[in-house]
Design a protein around this motif. Structure first.
Motif, PDB file in Angstrom:
ATOM      1  N   ARG A 167      -9.000 -22.205  38.518  1.00 58.86           N
ATOM      2  CA  ARG A 167      -7.565 -22.117  38.761  1.00 58.86           C
ATOM      3  C   ARG A 167      -6.927 -21.041  37.873  1.00 58.86           C
ATOM      4  O   ARG A 167      -6.122 -20.243  38.343  1.00 58.86           O
ATOM      5  CB  ARG A 167      -6.944 -23.489  38.497  1.00 58.86           C
ATOM      6  N   ARG A 173      -5.575 -13.498  38.767  1.00 59.89           N
ATOM      7  CA  ARG A 173      -5.705 -12.521  39.858  1.00 59.89           C
ATOM      8  C   ARG A 173      -4.377 -12.364  40.599  1.00 59.89           C
ATOM      9  O   ARG A 173      -3.984 -11.255  40.954  1.00 59.89           O
ATOM     10  CB  ARG A 173      -6.804 -12.954  40.834  1.00 59.89           C
ATOM     11  N   ASP A 177      -2.398  -8.941  40.969  1.00 63.73           N
ATOM     12  CA  ASP A 177      -2.103  -8.417  42.310  1.00 63.73           C
ATOM     13  C   ASP A 177      -0.621  -8.102  42.458  1.00 63.73           C
ATOM     14  O   ASP A 177      -0.243  -7.037  42.940  1.00 63.73           O
ATOM     15  CB  ASP A 177      -2.467  -9.454  43.384  1.00 63.73           C
ATOM     16  N   ILE A 187       4.775 -19.229  39.159  1.00 60.99           N
ATOM     17  CA  ILE A 187       3.629 -19.058  38.260  1.00 60.99           C
ATOM     18  C   ILE A 187       4.105 -18.396  36.965  1.00 60.99           C
ATOM     19  O   ILE A 187       4.789 -17.370  37.000  1.00 60.99           O
ATOM     20  CB  ILE A 187       2.543 -18.187  38.932  1.00 60.99           C
TER      21      ILE A 187
ATOM     22  N   PHE B  88      -1.441 -12.092  47.997  1.00 63.18           N
ATOM     23  CA  PHE B  88      -2.352 -11.651  46.940  1.00 63.18           C
ATOM     24  C   PHE B  88      -3.680 -11.233  47.580  1.00 63.18           C
ATOM     25  O   PHE B  88      -4.427 -12.091  48.048  1.00 63.18           O
ATOM     26  CB  PHE B  88      -2.581 -12.777  45.933  1.00 63.18           C
ATOM     27  N   SER B  90      -6.499 -10.174  46.400  1.00 64.57           N
ATOM     28  CA  SER B  90      -7.771 -10.569  45.797  1.00 64.57           C
ATOM     29  C   SER B  90      -7.958 -12.089  45.808  1.00 64.57           C
ATOM     30  O   SER B  90      -8.943 -12.589  45.265  1.00 64.57           O
ATOM     31  CB  SER B  90      -7.895 -10.006  44.382  1.00 64.57           C
ATOM     32  N   LEU B  91      -7.029 -12.801  46.440  1.00 66.80           N
ATOM     33  CA  LEU B  91      -7.202 -14.240  46.603  1.00 66.80           C
ATOM     34  C   LEU B  91      -7.505 -14.524  48.080  1.00 66.80           C
ATOM     35  O   LEU B  91      -7.004 -13.822  48.960  1.00 66.80           O
ATOM     36  CB  LEU B  91      -5.921 -14.985  46.212  1.00 66.80           C
ATOM     37  N   GLU B  95      -6.793 -19.802  48.544  1.00 68.10           N
ATOM     38  CA  GLU B  95      -6.275 -19.634  47.170  1.00 68.10           C
ATOM     39  C   GLU B  95      -4.811 -19.214  47.172  1.00 68.10           C
ATOM     40  O   GLU B  95      -4.030 -19.648  46.331  1.00 68.10           O
ATOM     41  CB  GLU B  95      -7.108 -18.602  46.410  1.00 68.10           C
ATOM     42  N   THR B  98      -2.936 -22.384  47.532  1.00 63.96           N
ATOM     43  CA  THR B  98      -3.001 -23.393  46.466  1.00 63.96           C
ATOM     44  C   THR B  98      -2.566 -22.872  45.098  1.00 63.96           C
ATOM     45  O   THR B  98      -2.261 -23.662  44.217  1.00 63.96           O
ATOM     46  CB  THR B  98      -4.436 -23.957  46.329  1.00 63.96           C
ATOM     47  N   VAL B  99      -2.534 -21.533  44.934  1.00 66.15           N
ATOM     48  CA  VAL B  99      -2.323 -20.990  43.593  1.00 66.15           C
ATOM     49  C   VAL B  99      -0.974 -21.415  42.995  1.00 66.15           C
ATOM     50  O   VAL B  99      -0.864 -21.622  41.787  1.00 66.15           O
ATOM     51  CB  VAL B  99      -2.508 -19.453  43.574  1.00 66.15           C
ATOM     52  N   ALA B 100       0.034 -21.554  43.851  1.00 64.68           N
ATOM     53  CA  ALA B 100       1.353 -21.937  43.319  1.00 64.68           C
ATOM     54  C   ALA B 100       1.778 -23.310  43.838  1.00 64.68           C
ATOM     55  O   ALA B 100       2.936 -23.677  43.715  1.00 64.68           O
ATOM     56  CB  ALA B 100       2.389 -20.879  43.692  1.00 64.68           C
TER      57      ALA B 100
END
Lengths: 291, 228
Positions: A167, A173, A177, A187, B88, B90-91, B95, B98-100
């Motif tokens: 995570r 990343r 980006d 974030i 993004f 590179s995700l 991802e 789910t990243v945020a």
């Protein structure tokens, strides 16, 4: 003799061992430079302090393994304080100010080390398992150097896994980006990068302890690797894990083979390599992804 | 829900937003229209805290957001879909979603139910998607933050009419669920179909406000400030 396969194999291993150390050092510097846009010349100082802390831990406890764990943790904590007290406030400053302040820190580090540990050179004793040698094509090669190579590869694999599969890796990343969009989705990019910075400091500390038995521990040991590390970062491409690994490999090999094959040109060899790489690829071997 | 009062934004010495006020009621949809350079994107960026210098008040359900950094503003309950989509690369698609992600309501299952085309592409890189899929992913990713207000910057830009229709249906459905929507658009038909209130922005100020039907009755406003 120069083209003897055994000799070349030994030099190749020496090159890998140097590359491994340079990688541990460069990865933190590269990330801070590439991700946070900060030029931290005092990164080598963290390496030197790691070596000294490792020395003290190894001497007082008699355990090299404990030193191998304690030094990175201590250096990460030091980096954390360093970031909160100073670096954080320098982030918006001009590169020249960053260079001057962190250059000043090199001297603060140097005198602090002299004050605490004295102006001598020290060595760290290796545990029995790592002290011997193994036969490589008929020659005896120190196990410890193979250990350094293995450690470098293990750290590379772990960082790659962490970046691609965890995570925190995904957060980093995303921040690389497109920092603004990542922030606008909630974030805390600064916090994710701060975690990476601390990890980079820990790896510099690790490099210090690992280098101590081979290169010995002395005030100013940071200066001799700082230039090499900066070259690794620049030719690898700042902000890229792959770049730091590749740059370390190129410089490790150029330095090692330069010294044995063309000793007269050894000191200019790495600069020639750097110039050649930068002429061909001004942004470094690996372009970091940027939004 | 969202209340903006007397918003000012400066870029260097130029005063680009000059006292803008607007409100988005709970579960309402509000559109901000205007020509290129009118300050639409700047207004959205100012709400999210992404501009260097601003003044005025921005409140979400009474809570002042002006002094918060962007990630805290988002966490207060606003999800932002930028003009460039901001996927993004590179995700993976998964991802990106789910990243945020946080909170409850919108889960992966619900997102994949609502956006079936993303299900098939969950392991693809974010950069491998078509424009329409990227827009869907950007909206789905915003929903995964379980915000109360969705801010979209030109969601129809560069998309085929069929996809624009899909996005319109989707956003109308989201509005039905009580999600507040603030939208910047150049596509007049899309904006007036979706929004309860339309604000026309010109040279950093609100020049007119009303609903879609009323806008059709003031040709001088569309001529002077929208150029259609």
């Amino acid at each position: 003799m120069l083209l003897d396969p055994t000799f070349l194999a030994i030099q190749f291993l020496n090159g890998l061992q140097l590359a491994s150390l340079l990688f541990l050092l460069a990865v933190g510097l590269s990330v801070v430079f590439g991700l946070m846009g900060f030029i931290n010349l005092a990164h080598g100082t963290l390496y030197m302090i790691g070596a000294y802390i490792g020395l003290s831990v190894a001497r007082s406890t008699g355990s090299f393994w404990l030193a191998l764990v304690a030094a990175p943790v201590a250096v990460a904590l030091l980096g954390m304080v360093f970031h909160v007290v100073l670096l954080r406030h320098m982030q918006a400053a001009s590169p020249m100010k960053q260079v001057l302040v962190t250059f000043g820190l090199i001297f603060v580090g140097l005198d602090s080390v002299r004050y605490i540990w004295g102006n001598y050179s020290h060595g760290i004793d290796l545990p029995a398992v790592l002290a011997g040698g193994v036969s490589v094509l008929g020659e005896t090669y120190p196990i410890y150097r193979l250990f350094i190579i293995g450690l470098g590869l293990a750290v590379l694999a772990a960082l790659h896994w962490g970046l691609e599969r965890t995570r925190l890796g995904a957060l980093v990343r995303a921040g690389v980006d497109d920092r603004e969009t990542a922030a606008a989705l909630g974030i805390d990019v600064g916090l994710a990068f701060f975690a990476v910075f601390c990890l980079g400091c820990a790896l510099a500390g690790l490099a210090g302890v690992v280098a101590a038995p081979v290169l010995s521990v002395y005030p100013g040991m940071d200066m001799s690797v700082l230039i090499l590390t900066l070259i690794v970062v620049v030719i690898g491409g700042p902000g890229s894990l792959k770049g730091a690994a590749l740059g370390a490999l190129v410089i490790g090999m150029a330095q090692t083979f330069g010294q044995v094959l063309v000793p007269a040109l050894a000191s200019v060899m790495i600069y020639a390599v750097m110039a050649a790489v930068l002429l061909a690829r001004p942004g470094g071997l690996v372009r970091a992804r940027h939004g | 829900m969202l209340a903006i009062e007397d918003l000012h934004v400066w870029y260097g010495s130029s005063h680009v937003i000059q006292g803008l006020s607007l409100t988005v009621p709970a579960g309402g949809a509000v559109a901000l229209l205007g020509r290129n350079g009118a300050g639409k994107t700047t207004t959205l960026r100012a709400i999210m805290g992404l501009v260097a210098r601003r003044g005025g008040r921005v409140r979400l359900d009474g809570r002042g957001l002006e002094s918060l950094p962007p990630h805290r503003i988002a966490r207060a309950g606003i999800a932002y879909v930028p003009e460039s989509r901001g996927i993004f690369p590179s995700l993976s698609v998964l991802e990106n979603l789910t990243v945020a992600a946080r909170g409850t309501g919108w889960s992966l299952e619900r997102v994949f139910e609502t956006f079936p085309s993303l299900t098939e592409r969950r392991d693809h890189g974010g950069g491998a998607l078509s424009g329409g899929e990227q827009q869907m992913l950007a909206i789905a990713r915003a929903l995964m933050t379980n915000a109360r207000l969705l801010i979209l910057d030109e969601p129809t830009e560069g998309l085929a009419p069929l996809v624009v229709g899909e996005i319109e249906t989707l956003l109308a459905g989201l509005k039905e669920t009580g999600l507040g929507i603030l939208l910047v658009e150049q596509n007049l038909a899309f904006a007036t179909a979706l929004a309860d209130t339309v604000h026309v922005l010109g040279k950093g100020r609100i020049r007119w406000r009303g609903d879609g039907t009323e806008l059709a009755g003031v040709p001088e406003i569309t001529r002077d400030w929208l150029g259609v």
